[in-house]
Design an enzyme around this catalytic site. Sequence first.
Site, mmCIF file in Angstrom:
data_model
loop_
_atom_site.group_PDB
_atom_site.id
_atom_site.type_symbol
_atom_site.label_atom_id
_atom_site.label_comp_id
_atom_site.label_asym_id
_atom_site.label_seq_id
_atom_site.Cartn_x
_atom_site.Cartn_y
_atom_site.Cartn_z
ATOM 1 N N SER A 1 0.795 -1.177 0.263
ATOM 2 C CA SER A 1 -0.029 0.074 -0.348
ATOM 3 C C SER A 1 0.943 1.529 -0.245
ATOM 4 O O SER A 1 2.316 0.968 0.104
ATOM 5 C CB SER A 1 -0.912 0.059 1.692
ATOM 6 O OG SER A 1 -1.345 1.219 1.812
ATOM 7 N N TYR B 1 -2.247 -1.516 11.240
ATOM 8 C CA TYR B 1 -1.939 -1.466 9.107
ATOM 9 C C TYR B 1 -0.650 -1.412 8.666
ATOM 10 O O TYR B 1 0.149 -1.820 7.897
ATOM 11 C CB TYR B 1 -3.137 -0.747 8.558
ATOM 12 C CG TYR B 1 -3.354 -1.096 7.260
ATOM 13 C CD1 TYR B 1 -4.442 -2.049 6.503
ATOM 14 C CD2 TYR B 1 -2.637 -0.090 6.539
ATOM 15 C CE1 TYR B 1 -3.984 -2.168 5.233
ATOM 16 C CE2 TYR B 1 -2.935 -0.101 4.813
ATOM 17 C CZ TYR B 1 -3.478 -1.201 4.395
ATOM 18 O OH TYR B 1 -4.415 -0.827 3.579
HETATM 19 P P1 NAD Z 1 -11.031 -6.866 1.568
HETATM 20 O O1 NAD Z 1 -11.573 -6.382 2.163
HETATM 21 O O2 NAD Z 1 -12.076 -6.038 -0.284
HETATM 22 O O3 NAD Z 1 -10.693 -7.796 1.221
HETATM 23 C C1 NAD Z 1 -9.969 -8.679 2.084
HETATM 24 C C2 NAD Z 1 -9.976 -10.008 1.695
HETATM 25 O O4 NAD Z 1 -9.053 -10.867 2.854
HETATM 26 C C3 NAD Z 1 -11.110 -10.599 1.938
HETATM 27 O O5 NAD Z 1 -12.786 -11.257 1.202
HETATM 28 C C4 NAD Z 1 -11.186 -11.395 3.990
HETATM 29 O O6 NAD Z 1 -12.237 -12.174 3.749
HETATM 30 C C5 NAD Z 1 -10.177 -11.794 3.333
HETATM 31 N N1 NAD Z 1 -8.957 -11.358 4.932
HETATM 32 C C6 NAD Z 1 -9.601 -10.835 5.953
HETATM 33 N N2 NAD Z 1 -8.594 -11.690 6.846
HETATM 34 C C7 NAD Z 1 -8.402 -13.023 6.311
HETATM 35 C C8 NAD Z 1 -7.986 -13.988 7.020
HETATM 36 N N3 NAD Z 1 -7.668 -13.799 8.540
HETATM 37 N N4 NAD Z 1 -7.718 -15.193 6.365
HETATM 38 C C9 NAD Z 1 -8.304 -14.943 5.342
HETATM 39 N N5 NAD Z 1 -8.840 -14.201 4.323
HETATM 40 C C10 NAD Z 1 -8.836 -12.892 5.399
HETATM 41 O O7 NAD Z 1 -10.108 -5.673 1.055
HETATM 42 P P2 NAD Z 1 -8.781 -4.872 -0.862
HETATM 43 O O8 NAD Z 1 -9.640 -3.612 0.106
HETATM 44 O O9 NAD Z 1 -9.218 -5.748 -1.394
HETATM 45 O O10 NAD Z 1 -7.651 -5.385 0.323
HETATM 46 C C11 NAD Z 1 -6.874 -6.448 -0.544
HETATM 47 C C12 NAD Z 1 -5.786 -5.729 0.050
HETATM 48 O O11 NAD Z 1 -5.209 -5.156 -0.803
HETATM 49 C C13 NAD Z 1 -5.165 -6.366 1.398
HETATM 50 O O12 NAD Z 1 -3.646 -6.030 1.833
HETATM 51 C C14 NAD Z 1 -5.125 -4.546 1.803
HETATM 52 O O13 NAD Z 1 -4.187 -3.888 2.943
HETATM 53 C C15 NAD Z 1 -3.931 -3.549 0.453
HETATM 54 N N6 NAD Z 1 -4.509 -2.342 -0.063
HETATM 55 C C16 NAD Z 1 -6.141 -1.731 0.233
HETATM 56 C C17 NAD Z 1 -6.164 -0.578 -0.608
HETATM 57 C C18 NAD Z 1 -7.467 -0.328 -0.703
HETATM 58 O O14 NAD Z 1 -7.835 1.292 -0.591
HETATM 59 N N7 NAD Z 1 -8.525 -0.861 -0.650
HETATM 60 C C19 NAD Z 1 -5.293 0.473 -0.439
HETATM 61 C C20 NAD Z 1 -3.819 0.385 -0.778
HETATM 62 C C21 NAD Z 1 -4.549 -1.396 -0.151
#
Ligand code: NAD
Length: 266
Positions: free
Chosen positions: A148, A161
């Site tokens: 991120s 985070y």
């Molecule tokens: P999201 O919440 O849509 O998806 C995250 C997924 O991780 C979910 O399906 C959830 O069930 C799964 N998960 C969480 N804990 C878990 C566990 N203990 N075991 C198995 N599965 C688990 O989130 P997203 O926005 O798609 O984020 C995905 C990645 O991208 C993350 O690492 C997040 O930090 C990173 N990210 C997101 C953003 C954003 O703005 N959305 C920005 C930068 C980075």
Amino acid sequence: MTALSALRGPQAPALDLAGRTALVTGAAGGIGRACALRLAAAGAEVRAVDRDAGGLDTLAGEAYGLAGTVEPHVLDLTDLDAAERAAAGTDVLVNNAGLQLVSPIEDFPPDVFRTVLAVMLEAPFRLIRGALPHMYGQGWGRVVNISSVHGLRASPFKSAYVAAKHGLEGLSKTAALEGAPHGVTSNCVNPGYVRTALVEGQLAGQARSHGIPRERVLTEVLLRDSAVKRLVEPEEVAEAVAYLCGPHAAFMTGTSLLLDGGWTAH
Ligand code: NAD
């Protein structure tokens, strides 16, 4: 594997992952779902890992008709031994699963801090550990860590985070140095705010922490430092992951590929 000579012409070879296995964590939604579908479209057999069984079933349906396959694997990544076992034999590993809690440090529940670190840093370590023997054995592997902007910059109220993502950056670089002699690359992809459930969930928490209405959080807090004033789409992130798995990225390792709308240009 694409020979280097094939890259020298004007025609870029398409990403072809036929015969390759890819494991994507957090594949039931958001960025993970987009990555799983993109890699399956390139022909990979995708092991889609998530604790959300319903989301994985939906994903498997969406993958119908693609060149590759999506096989749901229900797993809570806090089970670190099971995570390491699940990664055995995979050619491409996408460490994506994550969660967020927005709270000042003095109120931040220590058990949530521990869970965030377990899912977003310790599980990636165990998954890489489980995947490397096969990758090293065949002399080829791709590790992509969804970091991120918060892997490189901090924001208030996101201690767990930011700590986990900064740790992931270090883990990714170490894996790059160790993997290079074995044909294994390791990189981070660093998005700004992506249009996913994780961001939706933050709007209310940020409104509480900053003491402003929910509708002002997007423009005044989340996109304040982004020169491009919109959210990133999950598919744009998945395309960066696909690039890192492709033939033109073999020299790219130990780096962090930013999709941040100019945030870190400040
Ligand atoms: P999201 O919440 O849509 O998806 C995250 C997924 O991780 C979910 O399906 C959830 O069930 C799964 N998960 C969480 N804990 C878990 C566990 N203990 N075991 C198995 N599965 C688990 O989130 P997203 O926005 O798609 O984020 C995905 C990645 O991208 C993350 O690492 C997040 O930090 C990173 N990210 C997101 C953003 C954003 O703005 N959305 C920005 C930068 C980075």
